[in-house]
Design a protein around this motif. Structure first.
Motif, PDB file in Angstrom:
ATOM      1  N   GLY A 209      23.440-107.908 -13.312  1.00  0.00           N
ATOM      2  CA  GLY A 209      23.934-106.945 -14.438  1.00  0.00           C
ATOM      3  C   GLY A 209      23.319-105.527 -14.690  1.00  0.00           C
TER       4      GLY A 209
ATOM      5  N   TYR B  51      33.624 -95.415 -18.569  1.00  0.00           N
ATOM      6  CA  TYR B  51      32.196 -95.194 -18.033  1.00  0.00           C
ATOM      7  C   TYR B  51      32.964 -95.425 -16.048  1.00  0.00           C
ATOM      8  CZ  TYR B  51      28.214 -98.462 -15.626  1.00  0.00           C
ATOM      9  OH  TYR B  51      28.001 -99.523 -14.857  1.00  0.00           O
TER      10      TYR B  51
ATOM     11  N   LYS C  77      21.791-102.571  -8.804  1.00  0.00           N
ATOM     12  CA  LYS C  77      22.392-103.690  -9.125  1.00  0.00           C
ATOM     13  C   LYS C  77      21.588-105.019  -8.723  1.00  0.00           C
ATOM     14  CE  LYS C  77      26.016-102.298 -11.349  1.00  0.00           C
ATOM     15  NZ  LYS C  77      27.560-101.557 -11.094  1.00  0.00           N
TER      16      LYS C  77
ATOM     17  N   GLU D  49      34.647 -99.334 -10.204  1.00  0.00           N
ATOM     18  CA  GLU D  49      35.329-100.146 -10.874  1.00  0.00           C
ATOM     19  C   GLU D  49      35.473 -98.543 -12.544  1.00  0.00           C
ATOM     20  OE1 GLU D  49      32.726-102.452 -12.732  1.00  0.00           O
ATOM     21  OE2 GLU D  49      30.606-101.391 -12.361  1.00  0.00           O
TER      22      GLU D  49
ATOM     23  N   ASP E 298      22.705 -96.601 -10.756  1.00  0.00           N
ATOM     24  CA  ASP E 298      21.989 -97.578 -11.567  1.00  0.00           C
ATOM     25  C   ASP E 298      21.397 -98.614 -10.239  1.00  0.00           C
ATOM     26  OD1 ASP E 298      22.319-100.490 -12.485  1.00  0.00           O
ATOM     27  OD2 ASP E 298      24.670-100.451 -12.211  1.00  0.00           O
TER      28      ASP E 298
ATOM     29  N   ASN F 213      34.677 -98.816 -16.527  1.00  0.00           N
ATOM     30  CA  ASN F 213      34.211-100.229 -17.621  1.00  0.00           C
ATOM     31  C   ASN F 213      34.432 -99.197 -19.120  1.00  0.00           C
ATOM     32  OD1 ASN F 213      33.060-102.183 -16.022  1.00  0.00           O
ATOM     33  ND2 ASN F 213      31.240-101.062 -15.822  1.00  0.00           N
TER      34      ASN F 213
ATOM     35  N   GLY G 139      27.117 -98.203 -20.307  1.00  0.00           N
ATOM     36  CA  GLY G 139      26.437 -98.957 -19.291  1.00  0.00           C
ATOM     37  C   GLY G 139      25.217 -99.705 -19.437  1.00  0.00           C
ATOM     38  N   ASP G 140      25.032-100.356 -19.016  1.00  0.00           N
ATOM     39  CA  ASP G 140      23.681-101.143 -19.623  1.00  0.00           C
ATOM     40  C   ASP G 140      22.982-101.834 -17.708  1.00  0.00           C
ATOM     41  OD1 ASP G 140      21.301-102.064 -20.136  1.00  0.00           O
ATOM     42  OD2 ASP G 140      22.422-103.469 -21.352  1.00  0.00           O
ATOM     43  N   PRO G 141      21.690-101.107 -17.217  1.00  0.00           N
ATOM     44  CA  PRO G 141      20.907 -99.931 -18.219  1.00  0.00           C
ATOM     45  C   PRO G 141      20.846 -98.105 -18.709  1.00  0.00           C
ATOM     46  CG  PRO G 141      19.809-100.561 -15.941  1.00  0.00           C
ATOM     47  CD  PRO G 141      21.459-101.380 -15.464  1.00  0.00           C
ATOM     48  N   GLU G 142      22.722 -98.245 -18.016  1.00  0.00           N
ATOM     49  CA  GLU G 142      22.113 -96.041 -17.957  1.00  0.00           C
ATOM     50  C   GLU G 142      22.110 -96.114 -18.869  1.00  0.00           C
ATOM     51  OE1 GLU G 142      24.198 -98.637 -15.999  1.00  0.00           O
ATOM     52  OE2 GLU G 142      25.626 -97.623 -15.145  1.00  0.00           O
TER      53      GLU G 142
ATOM     54  N   ARG H 104      32.650 -99.208 -22.220  1.00  0.00           N
ATOM     55  CA  ARG H 104      31.604 -98.753 -22.916  1.00  0.00           C
ATOM     56  C   ARG H 104      30.745 -97.783 -22.364  1.00  0.00           C
ATOM     57  NH1 ARG H 104      29.001-102.087 -19.372  1.00  0.00           N
ATOM     58  NH2 ARG H 104      30.206-103.686 -18.073  1.00  0.00           N
TER      59      ARG H 104
HETATM   60  N1  GLY Z   1      25.519-100.687 -15.921  1.00  0.00           N
HETATM   61  C1  GLY Z   1      26.235-101.600 -15.222  1.00  0.00           C
HETATM   62  C2  GLY Z   1      27.301-101.984 -15.899  1.00  0.00           C
HETATM   63  O1  GLY Z   1      26.638-101.820 -17.333  1.00  0.00           O
HETATM   64  O2  GLY Z   1      27.651-102.527 -16.006  1.00  0.00           O
END
Ligand code: GLY
Ligand code: AMP
Length: 421
Positions: A220, A263, A208, A277, A206, A279, A283-286, A281
């Motif tokens: 994001g 994630y 950032k 980190e 990603d 997450n 990821g966006d944009p992966e 859920r």
């Molecule tokens: N790609 C970073 C996020 O979804 O937090």
């Protein structure tokens, strides 16, 4: 299977596209969605911050599976409310979502599970800030302890900038997390997790920062590509064994098993992968580059995860192509974005919508910071990249900006893990 997707970004658009290719899916809905998702799924309004309203919509619409995209509803308990209504839900409970919702909680889980991550200290009292800052550097990492949509982090060699960001957070009543700086390329590894069962997806990278060459503030996410041709062949197995499985086991041991997508945001350092980190859920944009490469039908896979049957799912089937996505952002993003501008040229395949809405006159207009996520695929990373940028050129949105270097260094073999010291 009737599938309701919660969220309104390009991640949700990518999920709906993948779900629409699964022959088991008989109906799709998305709430609140955007102008792009409305072409694939029935659109409903919902307050994503209110678990009861998510569960009520799922019941009224007759969902067999609810897939929750963003972290905000999960951290608020949407998955618990949907499950309490007797409907399968892809996404962790409120208790397990704390792995993303509280960085302090995540650090504690990692410490107990023996997972490599940056050394960290929480500061909630301005009187202790200067002494704490003195224990870090020469590059400071200052984070908001709670959810901040990727924008609560400042990484800086300037102690005054570090202090000023920490004071802004403290003045707003947010505890601050100081971390040691992790050097090395970043990778995102998405894993389907159902209690102790962990099934990794393809690793992605990603971008950032808002500007080319990783300059400017964090966003994001401005683009991504997958898979990582420069990564060691055993990277995924190593991260699963040393990072994701121990965390999944620790959450089971605490009586709050994780169900959904975990994630791992990683720095691939000279000392091995370390967690930046977690997450709770996709990821966006992966997601926009991982899902186009997945051949396994998605609805069945998410339903198996949601119903405790992930261990019975067959091995995942991947295309051997590459995917690249470039985010087109509105003027002003990652600050306050300008909205309401007409978007043209966004009809091509692979142009996923995020901050868009359809105006009464039928025009598609911008309605958020990240507006579109343009995806290209191809047999090589170069070709995937060229396909994505050719489509970016076709789009017109006044004042918009995008990075021109997504996946560029990887195509030049310039991404590598620092040598051990
Ligand atoms: N790609 C970073 C996020 O979804 O937090
Ligand atoms: P986060 O919100 O924790 O994902 O952080 C956002 C971005 O800040 C990450 O993707 C990294 O680029 C950067 N970052 C966060 N923590 C660190 C760290 N300890 N060392 C180096 N970079 C970091």
């Amino acid at each position: 299977m009737r599938v309701l997707v919660i969220g309104s970004g390009a991640r949700e658009h990518a999920m709906l596209l993948a779900l629409s290719h699964d022959p088991e899916v008989t109906a799709l809905a998305c709430a609140p969605g955007n102008a792009g998702t409305a072409a694939l799924a029935e659109a409903y309004g919902v307050d994503v911050t209110a678990p009861a309203s998510v569960a009520a919509l799922a019941t009224e619409w007759g969902a067999d599976l609810v897939v929750v995209g963003p972290e905000v509803p999960l951290v608020a308990g949407a998955a618990d409310a949907v499950r309490a209504a007797g409907i399968a839900c892809f996404g962790p409970s409120e208790a397990a979502a704390r792995i993303e919702g509280s960085k302090a909680f995540a650090k504690d889980v990692m410490a107990v599970a023996g997972v490599p991550t940056a050394a960290a200290e929480i500061v909630d009292n301005p009187a202790r800030l200067d002494a704490a800052l003195a224990r870090f550097g020469p590059t400071w990492v200052v984070k908001d302890d709670g959810l901040a949509a990727g924008k609560g982090v400042v990484v800086t060699p300037d102690p005054a900038a570090a202090r000023s960001h920490a004071m802004t957070l403290l003045d707003a009543g947010h505890p601050v997390l100081l971390e040691s700086f992790l050097d090395g390329p970043e990778a995102s590894l998405f894993c389907l997790v159902d209690g102790l069962t962990v099934v990794p997806l393809l690793p992605a990278q990603d971008f950032k920062r808002v500007g080319d060459d990783d300059t400017g503030p964090n966003t994001g996410g401005m683009g991504a590509y997958a898979p990582l041709l420069w990564a060691a062949p055993d990277l995924v197995a190593d991260v699963v064994a040393r990072i994701v499985e121990p965390v999944a086991a620790e959450l089971v041991a605490r009586g709050t098993p994780f169900s959904g997508l975990l994630y791992a945001g990683l720095a691939l350092t000279s000392d091995g992968p370390q967690v930046i980190e977690f997450n709770c859920r996709f990821g966006d944009p992966e997601t926009q580059v991982v899902l186009p490469l997945l051949r396994t039908p998605l609805a069945r896979l998410l339903h198996a995860t949601a119903t405790g049957r992930l261990s019975e799912a067959p091995p995942l089937d991947w295309s051997d192509e590459y995917a690249v996505t470039v985010v087109i952002a509105a003027d002003g993003y990652p600050g306050r974005p300008r909205t309401g501008d007409v978007i043209t040229g966004a009809e091509l395949d692979g142009i996923l919508h995020a901050g868009t809405r359809r105006r009464e006159d039928g025009a598609v207009v911008s309605s958020g910071g990240r507006v579109l996520s343009v995806v290209g695929t191809g047999p090589t990373l170069e070709q995937a990249r060229a396909a994505a940028y050719a489509k970016v050129e076709a789009v017109h949105l006044a004042g918009s900006h995008h990075r021109t270097d997504i996946a560029l260094r990887a195509t030049r073999n310039e991404v590598g893990i620092p040598a051990p010291h």
